[in-house]
Design an enzyme around this catalytic site. Structure first.
Site, PDB file in Angstrom:
ATOM      1  N   LYS A  29      39.268  31.571  46.613  1.00 36.91           N
ATOM      2  CA  LYS A  29      37.835  31.576  46.337  1.00 36.91           C
ATOM      3  C   LYS A  29      37.492  30.431  45.391  1.00 36.91           C
ATOM      4  O   LYS A  29      38.356  30.048  44.607  1.00 36.91           O
ATOM      5  CB  LYS A  29      37.353  32.895  45.738  1.00 36.91           C
ATOM      6  CG  LYS A  29      38.237  33.550  44.669  1.00 36.91           C
ATOM      7  CD  LYS A  29      38.578  32.884  43.391  1.00 36.91           C
ATOM      8  CE  LYS A  29      37.588  32.333  42.438  1.00 36.91           C
ATOM      9  NZ  LYS A  29      38.186  31.755  41.212  1.00 36.91           N
ATOM     10  N   TYR A  89      32.970  36.604  41.149  1.00 36.06           N
ATOM     11  CA  TYR A  89      33.422  37.999  41.094  1.00 36.06           C
ATOM     12  C   TYR A  89      32.257  38.939  40.802  1.00 36.06           C
ATOM     13  O   TYR A  89      32.241  40.087  41.235  1.00 36.06           O
ATOM     14  CB  TYR A  89      34.492  38.174  40.011  1.00 36.06           C
ATOM     15  CG  TYR A  89      35.812  37.534  40.364  1.00 36.06           C
ATOM     16  CD1 TYR A  89      36.718  38.181  41.198  1.00 36.06           C
ATOM     17  CD2 TYR A  89      36.162  36.279  39.862  1.00 36.06           C
ATOM     18  CE1 TYR A  89      37.932  37.599  41.527  1.00 36.06           C
ATOM     19  CE2 TYR A  89      37.373  35.687  40.189  1.00 36.06           C
ATOM     20  CZ  TYR A  89      38.254  36.349  41.016  1.00 36.06           C
ATOM     21  OH  TYR A  89      39.451  35.785  41.350  1.00 36.06           O
TER      22      TYR A  89
HETATM   23  P1  NAD Z   1      45.431  24.552  39.032  1.00 33.40           P
HETATM   24  O1  NAD Z   1      44.734  23.387  38.483  1.00 33.40           O
HETATM   25  O2  NAD Z   1      46.342  25.323  38.130  1.00 33.40           O
HETATM   26  O3  NAD Z   1      46.251  24.173  40.333  1.00 33.40           O
HETATM   27  C1  NAD Z   1      45.700  23.382  41.350  1.00 33.40           C
HETATM   28  C2  NAD Z   1      46.810  22.799  42.202  1.00 33.40           C
HETATM   29  O4  NAD Z   1      46.226  21.944  43.172  1.00 33.40           O
HETATM   30  C3  NAD Z   1      47.800  21.962  41.397  1.00 33.40           C
HETATM   31  O5  NAD Z   1      49.101  22.229  41.847  1.00 33.40           O
HETATM   32  C4  NAD Z   1      47.417  20.538  41.726  1.00 33.40           C
HETATM   33  O6  NAD Z   1      48.509  19.650  41.672  1.00 33.40           O
HETATM   34  C5  NAD Z   1      46.914  20.686  43.151  1.00 33.40           C
HETATM   35  N1  NAD Z   1      46.016  19.612  43.552  1.00 33.40           N
HETATM   36  C6  NAD Z   1      46.005  19.048  44.758  1.00 33.40           C
HETATM   37  N2  NAD Z   1      45.101  18.085  44.828  1.00 33.40           N
HETATM   38  C7  NAD Z   1      44.490  18.028  43.639  1.00 33.40           C
HETATM   39  C8  NAD Z   1      43.452  17.226  43.100  1.00 33.40           C
HETATM   40  N3  NAD Z   1      42.843  16.270  43.822  1.00 33.40           N
HETATM   41  N4  NAD Z   1      43.079  17.454  41.836  1.00 33.40           N
HETATM   42  C9  NAD Z   1      43.642  18.429  41.096  1.00 33.40           C
HETATM   43  N5  NAD Z   1      44.644  19.217  41.559  1.00 33.40           N
HETATM   44  C10 NAD Z   1      45.061  19.015  42.816  1.00 33.40           C
HETATM   45  O7  NAD Z   1      44.292  25.535  39.615  1.00 33.40           O
HETATM   46  P2  NAD Z   1      44.438  27.069  39.951  1.00 33.40           P
HETATM   47  O8  NAD Z   1      43.974  27.863  38.789  1.00 33.40           O
HETATM   48  O9  NAD Z   1      45.769  27.351  40.514  1.00 33.40           O
HETATM   49  O10 NAD Z   1      43.302  27.223  41.075  1.00 33.40           O
HETATM   50  C11 NAD Z   1      43.529  26.820  42.416  1.00 33.40           C
HETATM   51  C12 NAD Z   1      42.589  27.612  43.325  1.00 33.40           C
HETATM   52  O11 NAD Z   1      42.855  28.993  43.178  1.00 33.40           O
HETATM   53  C13 NAD Z   1      41.111  27.449  42.994  1.00 33.40           C
HETATM   54  O12 NAD Z   1      40.362  27.465  44.180  1.00 33.40           O
HETATM   55  C14 NAD Z   1      40.769  28.672  42.169  1.00 33.40           C
HETATM   56  O13 NAD Z   1      39.422  29.068  42.260  1.00 33.40           O
HETATM   57  C15 NAD Z   1      41.686  29.702  42.790  1.00 33.40           C
HETATM   58  N6  NAD Z   1      42.087  30.768  41.854  1.00 33.40           N
HETATM   59  C16 NAD Z   1      41.944  32.041  42.252  1.00 33.40           C
HETATM   60  C17 NAD Z   1      42.308  33.064  41.404  1.00 33.40           C
HETATM   61  C18 NAD Z   1      42.172  34.492  41.848  1.00 33.40           C
HETATM   62  O14 NAD Z   1      42.313  35.380  41.032  1.00 33.40           O
HETATM   63  N7  NAD Z   1      41.949  34.737  43.120  1.00 33.40           N
HETATM   64  C19 NAD Z   1      42.797  32.774  40.132  1.00 33.40           C
HETATM   65  C20 NAD Z   1      42.948  31.445  39.768  1.00 33.40           C
HETATM   66  C21 NAD Z   1      42.587  30.444  40.635  1.00 33.40           C
END
Ligand code: NAD
Length: 379
Positions: free
Chosen positions: A149, A234
């Site tokens: 999401k 949420y």
């Molecule tokens: P994060 O920044 O910790 O991780 C993002 C990942 O994407 C990294 O591994 C990064 O290297 C990669 N990536 C690829 N291309 C990129 C770019 N151009 N710029 C930056 N990073 C890039 O983020 P996250 O917290 O893991 O979030 C990722 C996704 O998951 C988002 O869509 C977020 O909304 C979602 N999320 C959902 C929940 C949930 O509870 N459902 C919780 C956290 C995050």
């Protein structure tokens, strides 16, 4: 199949998805027409018997901190592969989760995943703006898809993603873990079954203080917006699934920017008011500068609420009859297992792409209301 579709439709109606019946039915038909690939028959060198293989794409905080650990306790799927743009992450992931070299991809080699029978599902866990392209590529590679999401940054993008999955005959699911969490399921039950009478008022808030000022969440091109895209979603969900209804119109106000440097591109906080069917008063708020975490329904015969409501664990709930008492579960494990079962049973996802699209549409309306100061209707 018809019986499954009927009960699934009833379930989705309870979750406030009644208006989606047409696309859901058509996607169900598509699913039924899909080439049968019985996972039991796909066992090969690396495939774990009877389980569907998931490849995580984007090995950041959520994939590494929640999804990969959750996949150690799933019954119907397992962590089979990874897709990453950061080669330095590969050795640790491979050794920690016993991932064979031929199940490791980067963003250039990703499309070759179509030839890999170990991988049934690709789970997209990148920054929001990248979801669309990866979902489409995963579908074109013949894989079922889970997308985090918010599903995408526009309704048009959601349409393309849904169409790509349909064309490929693959299921699309959104990472809405709270649809598998007992306290939130109880809010859905209490609200939609009117256990305490009609809901008169409902409020939802989710916020936290954001750290690193350079992170993608603060860059509009990658996030699509601030706390509303990240955690306010949420609250949108909570209001819809507790009432079983969808908003008709919205007004919204942006909060002050106390740290304008950090929030140059996205809102720091906002509040919004939904006009709901039946005159229910609904208000949501979300912030990157203040902690809050609640979902509160005021019904004719009393209040039922969760606080915290949206965390990975530790939900606490209260009804007019006392505190809620539900077992601890792993939300992400339940969510991924439910999707694996949907695939196996040829059923729609409980949290399909159409649900993600509905929320993207509502979020767009909230931003339009915030930007214009006008009441925006939601079709
Ligand atoms: P994060 O920044 O910790 O991780 C993002 C990942 O994407 C990294 O591994 C990064 O290297 C990669 N990536 C690829 N291309 C990129 C770019 N151009 N710029 C930056 N990073 C890039 O983020 P996250 O917290 O893991 O979030 C990722 C996704 O998951 C988002 O869509 C977020 O909304 C979602 N999320 C959902 C929940 C949930 O509870 N459902 C919780 C956290 C995050």
């Amino acid at each position: 199949m018809e019986r499954n579709n009927t009960s699934r439709r009833r379930f989705l109606r309870n979750l406030g998805l009644a208006g989606l019946s047409v696309p859901l039915i058509s996607s169900g038909i598509n699913c039924a027409n899909e080439k049968k690939t019985n996972p039991q028959t796909m066992i090969n060198g690396n495939k774990k018997a009877g389980k569907l293989g998931i490849a995580l794409l984007g090995l950041g905080g959520y994939a590494g901190g929640q999804l990969a650990p959750a996949l150690q306790s799933t019954e119907h799927c397992y962590l089979a592969g990874i897709v990453t743009g950061t080669p330095s992450k590969i050795p640790a992931w491979q050794s920690k989760y016993s991932i064979p070299g031929n199940n490791v991809y980067n963003y250039e080699t990703f499309d070759k995943i179509k030839d890999n029978a170990d991988i049934d599902i690709v789970y997209i866990v990148t920054p929001n703006a990248l979801h669309k392209d990866f979902v489409i590529r995963a579908a074109q590679a013949g894989k079922h898809v889970i997308c985090e999401k918010p599903m995408a940054l526009s309704v048009e993008d959601c349409d393309e993603m849904i169409a790509a999955c349909k064309k490929a005959g693959k299921l699309l699911s959104i990472g809405y873990r709270l649809h598998f969490e007992p306290h939130n399921l109880e809010m859905m039950r209490l609200g939609t079954k009117k256990i305490y009478g009609n809901i008169k008022k409902i409020g939802a808030g989710f916020g936290f203080t954001i750290g690193d000022p350079t992170q993608w969440r603060l860059k509009k091109a990658l996030s699509g917006g601030g706390p509303l895209q990240d955690v306010g979603i949420y609250c949108v969900q909570g209001i819809c699934y507790t009432t079983g209804l969808e908003p008709i119109a919205v007004t919204a106000q942006e909060g002050p920017k106390t740290d304008p440097d950090k929030f140059r591109e996205v809102e720091q906080s906002l509040t919004w008011q939904f006009e709901m069917p039946g005159g229910i008063i609904a208000e949501g708020k979300s912030s990157y500068g203040q902690g809050m975490n609640f979902l509160k329904a005021e019904a004719e015969k009393g209040i039922f609420e969760l606080t915290p409501a949206y965390n990975y664990s530790g939900q606490a709930g209260r009804t007019p009859e006392g505190t809620m008492n539900f077992p601890k579960i792993n939300q992400q494990a339940k969510q991924m297992d439910a999707f694996a079962l949907s695939i196996r049973n040829n059923q729609l996802s409980i949290v399909p792409g159409e649900l993600g699209k509905r929320d993207v549409k509502i979020i767009a309306a909230i931003y339009e209301a915030m930007g214009t100061g006008k009441r925006i209707t939601i079709n």
